[in-house]
Design an enzyme around this catalytic site. Structure first.
Site, PDB file in Angstrom:
ATOM      1  N   SER A 406     -84.340  28.803   5.793  1.00  0.00           N
ATOM      2  CA  SER A 406     -83.442  27.874   6.336  1.00  0.00           C
ATOM      3  C   SER A 406     -82.165  27.513   5.778  1.00  0.00           C
ATOM      4  CB  SER A 406     -83.954  26.548   6.645  1.00  0.00           C
ATOM      5  OG  SER A 406     -85.357  26.814   7.476  1.00  0.00           O
ATOM      6  N   SER A 530     -88.658  35.828  11.582  1.00  0.00           N
ATOM      7  CA  SER A 530     -87.925  34.569  10.768  1.00  0.00           C
ATOM      8  C   SER A 530     -87.241  33.646  11.878  1.00  0.00           C
ATOM      9  CB  SER A 530     -86.815  35.213   9.950  1.00  0.00           C
ATOM     10  OG  SER A 530     -85.859  35.852  10.638  1.00  0.00           O
ATOM     11  N   ASN A 533     -90.339  31.542  12.894  1.00  0.00           N
ATOM     12  CA  ASN A 533     -91.388  30.998  12.508  1.00  0.00           C
ATOM     13  C   ASN A 533     -90.867  30.465  10.789  1.00  0.00           C
ATOM     14  OD1 ASN A 533     -93.756  31.627  13.385  1.00  0.00           O
ATOM     15  ND2 ASN A 533     -93.184  33.890  13.161  1.00  0.00           N
ATOM     16  N   TYR A 534     -89.511  30.741  10.348  1.00  0.00           N
ATOM     17  CA  TYR A 534     -89.146  30.273   9.223  1.00  0.00           C
ATOM     18  C   TYR A 534     -87.943  29.343   9.209  1.00  0.00           C
ATOM     19  CZ  TYR A 534     -92.841  33.157   6.972  1.00  0.00           C
ATOM     20  OH  TYR A 534     -93.804  33.740   6.726  1.00  0.00           O
ATOM     21  N   LEU A 535     -87.041  29.633  10.326  1.00  0.00           N
ATOM     22  CA  LEU A 535     -85.759  28.742  10.335  1.00  0.00           C
ATOM     23  C   LEU A 535     -86.006  27.596  11.129  1.00  0.00           C
ATOM     24  CD1 LEU A 535     -83.465  32.090  11.141  1.00  0.00           C
ATOM     25  CD2 LEU A 535     -84.033  30.977   9.084  1.00  0.00           C
TER      26      LEU A 535
END
Length: 576
Positions: A406, A530, A533-535
Site C-alpha cells: 500500500s 495486488s 488483496n494487498y492495496l
C-alpha cells in the site's frame, strides 16, 4: 477483544448496514441458504466420434472418456506439451480406466484424440456463434439459478453468495512449474460436502438420491459449505460475496491494521536492526528474517499441508541452497542472490544489495551447513508472529506485505502522476504504480497465448491511425489554403471541422499508444492480485477523486462492489 460499542460504531461509520449487537466470538445468529450448485453430469461423445489407440478405434467407458475429454480440451494449450503435466494426467487417467482399458492403453504417445479434439472445437465455435435468442435464454437461466441459490439470509439480511457453484472436474493446472499439474481434480458430490447453517433454519435439500457428508451449525465461521479437493487436500469453501457485511468488515480491519503499522514501523525497524548484533542466535535470525519480510515483501512461509509435494518455501523456511552471497557484484557490495519456489510454485529470483550486518549474519547462519539445511534453523513462522504481536496488537508477517504494498502504491502515485496529463496517461501512471507493487510482491504470470496476435492487431490500428492523421493534416492544409484565397463562412467552418478531425485522430492515436505501452509492460506481471488483496482501496479511490479519473477505469463492477465500503467513505485528501 472488540466491544459491542466498537462494532456498532464501525457499522454506523461504514454506512452500509444497520447497527447490530455482536457478542465476542459470534459471527452470526441466523444463517439459511439452499446449498451449492453441482457441476452438470458428463455428456458422452456421439457414437461417430472415435478415440484411437495405436491406430485402431477403441471404445471407452464413460468415466474414462470423461477424463480423456479434460485433456483433449486443453490440447491447444502449452500445458499439454509439458512432460510433468502429461505424466500426471496419464497416471491418473489410467486409475479411472477399467481393467480391460488399462491392459490396452499403456502409452500416451499412441493415443489419437484427433476426432475428439475436432468435436470439442466445433462445440466451442457453436458456443461463440450462438444466436441472440439462445444467449438471452441462457442469461435468463443463469439469473434464475442465481436468484434461487446465489443468496442466503444472515441475521435478517439477504446477502449475496460469492461462489455458489461447485468447481467442475478437470485437470489441475496450478501456477508456475507446479509438480502436480495435470493431475485429475475429481467430481465433487453431495456426499463430499459439509453444510453450515443455523439450527433453526431450513436445512438445504441435497440433490435427489444423495446425502450431505455432514450438517453443522457453527456460527464462529463464515463459510456456508465446504469440501476437500483431492489434488492438494485443501479445503474449499462457499463464502459470502465480496461486498457482504462480514467480508467488508474483514477487509476494513485488514487495511486498518496495516495502516496502524505506519505509526510503529520506524520503531520496529530500529529494533530489528539493533538485534542484528544480539548475542542470541535465534534473535539474530529473527531480525534478519524480518528485515527480508519488510524490505523485499517476502512471504513468511508456513509448513506445508500433509500430502503437499511442491518444494515451495517462504522466508522462514529458506534453505542454504536458496541463497548465494557475493561480497561484490555488478558494482554493488554485499549482494544476496535469492532463487527459490514461492507460493503456487512461482519462482522468486532476485539479486539485492543488503546492509553489511545482514550480509555478515547470513555468512554466520550458513557456517557448517549443507545445501538442504535450514538457513534460519532457530526460527519458524509462529515464533516470528508471536514476537510481532508483542510489538503491535494484530501484527503478523503478512501485515508487512499489505503495508509495504500500500505504501509503495501511494508513493509511486505521488511520483508518477502528472496533473497536466490526459486521463489515459494518468491511468498508465496508475498501472505503472500498481506494477511496481506487483513486482515487489513477485506477482508473475505467463504471457497470454494471444499476446503476440493482440499486439500485432493493436500496432496495425496505430499505423492506420497515423495514416488517418497524415490525411487529416493534408486536408486541413488544403482547406486553409482555399479559405485564404476565397474567404467565406462555409470555408471557415470547413477549416474548423478539419482541425477538430485532426485533433480527434491525434487523441485516438495517443490512447492507442498508451494502451500498447501498458499492455507490453504488463506482459508478464499480474496486476490483479495486488490490487484486490494487498492495496488499501482507499488510496485508489482518493487518487481517482483527486484527479477526476472515473473509478470504473480502475475497478470493474465486481471490484467496486467488493470495495463499496472504501468508496463510500473516502475523500480526496485520504492517504495511507
Amino acid at each position: 477483544m472488540k466491544s459491542n460499542q466498537e462494532r456498532r460504531r464501525r457499522a454506523s461509520w461504514m454506512g452500509r448496514w444497520e447497527e447490530e449487537k455482536y457478542e465476542d466470538g459470534i459471527k452470526w445468529k441466523f444463517l439459511e441458504h439452499k446449498g451449492p450448485v453441482f457441476a452438470p453430469p458428463y455428456d458422452p461423445l456421439p457414437q461417430n466420434v472415435k478415440f484411437y489407440y495405436n491406430g485402431k478405434p477403441l471404445p471407452l467407458s464413460a468415466q474414462t472418456e470423461e477424463v480423456a475429454s479434460f485433456f483433449v480440451k486443453m490440447l491447444d494449450h502449452e500445458y499439454t506439451t509439458k512432460e510433468v503435466f502429461r505424466n500426471n494426467f496419464f497416471t491418473d487417467w489410467r486409475k479411472e480406466m477399467t481393467l480391460e482399458e488399462r491392459m490396452v492403453v499403456e502409452d500416451l504417445a499412441k493415443c489419437d484424440f484427433t476426432e475428439m479434439f475436432t468435436y470439442y472445437k466445433g462445440l466451442m465455435e457453436e458456443k461463440k456463434n450462438r444466436s441472440k435468442e439462445d444467449k438471452l435464454k441462457l442469461k435468463e437461466e443463469n439469473e434464475k439459478l442465481q436468484e434461487e441459490f446465489g443468496y442466503c439470509v444472515m441475521d435478517h439480511h439477504r446477502e449475496r453468495i460469492g461462489n455458489f457453484k461447485v468447481e467442475p472436474p478437470g485437470l489441475f493446472r496450478g501456477r508456475g512449474d507446479h509438480p502436480k499439474q495435470g493431475m485429475l481434480k475429481k467430481r465433487i458430490l453431495p456426499g463430499d460436502v459439509i453444510i453450515n447453517c443455523s439450527k433453526d433454519s431450513k436445512i438445504p435439500e441435497p440433490p435427489t438420491g444423495h446425502k450431505w457428508k455432514e450438517v453443522r451449525h457453527d456460527n464462529t465461521v463464515t463459510w456456508l459449505s465446504s469440501w476437500t479437493e483431492n489434488v492438494q487436500g485443501s479445503v474449499k469453501y462457499v463464502m459470502l460475496n465480496a461486498n457482504s457485511k462480514l467480508k467488508g468488515e474483514k477487509d476494513w480491519e485488514k487495511y486498518e491494521v496495516a495502516r496502524k503499522l505506519k505509526n510503529h514501523v520506524d520503531k520496529i525497524r530500529r529494533t530489528y536492526r539493533e538485534n542484528f548484533k544480539s548475542k542470541e542466535m535465534k534473535i539474530r535470525q529473527r531480525a534478519v528474517a524480518l528485515y527480508f519480510i519488510d524490505k523485499l515483501a517476502l512471504r513468511a512461509g508456513n509448513e506445508k499441508e500433509e500430502g503437499e509435494t511442491a518444494d515451495t518455501v517462504g522466508c522462514c523456511s529458506l534453505r542454504v541452497e536458496h541463497i548465494k552471497l557475493y561480497p561484490e557484484l555488478d558494482g554493488e557490495k554485499h549482494v544476496v542472490e535469492f532463487d527459490f519456489l514461492g507460493k503456487d510454485s512461482i519462482r522468486y529470483y532476485n539479486k539485492v544489495p543488503v546492509e553489511k550486518k545482514v550480509f555478515r549474519n547470513l555468512q554466520l547462519f550458513m557456517e557448517n551447513k549443507q545445501e538442504g539445511d535450514d538457513l534460519f534453523d532457530r526460527l519458524n513462522t509462529p515464533l516470528l508472529n508471536k514476537h510481532l504481536q508483542a510489538l503491535m496488537e494484530g501484527l503478523t508477517a503478512k501485515v508487512f506485505r499489505t503495508y509495504n504494498a500500500s505504501i509503495t502504491l501511494q508513493q509511486q502515485l505521488q511520483e508518477l502522476t502528472d496533473p497536466e496529463e490526459s486521463v489515459p496517461e494518468k491511468i498508465l501512471s496508475y498501472n505503472r504504480a500498481n506494477r511496481a507493487v506487483a513486482i515487489l510482491c513477485n506477482h508473475q504470470r505467463a504471457p497470454p497465448k494471444t499476446f503476440d496476435q493482440s499486439m500485432s492487431n493493436l500496432r496495425a490500428k496505430i499505423e492506420a491511425r497515423k495514416e488517418q492523421i497524415s490525411l487529416a493534416k493534408k486536408e486541413l492544409k488544403e482547406a486553409k489554403k482555399e479559405a485564404k484565397e476565397n474567404e467565406s463562412e462555409k470555408l471557415r467552418k470547413l477549416v474548423e471541422s478539419k482541425k477538430r478531425a485532426a485533433a480527434r485522430a491525434e487523441e485516438q492515436l495517443m490512447k492507442l499508444e498508451v494502451q500498447a505501452t501498458d499492455r507490453e509492460e504488463n506482459k508478464q506481471i499480474a496486476l490483479g492480485t495486488s490490487k484486490l488483496n494487498y492495496l488499501d482501496p482507499r488510496i485508489s479511490v482518493a487518487w481517482c477523486k483527486k484527479w477526476a479519473v472515473g473509478l470504473e477505469k480502475i475497478y470493474n463492477k465486481t471490484q467496486r462492489d467488493k470495495f463499496a465500503w472504501a468508496i463510500d467513505m473516502t475523500e480526496t485528501d485520504f492517504f495511507f
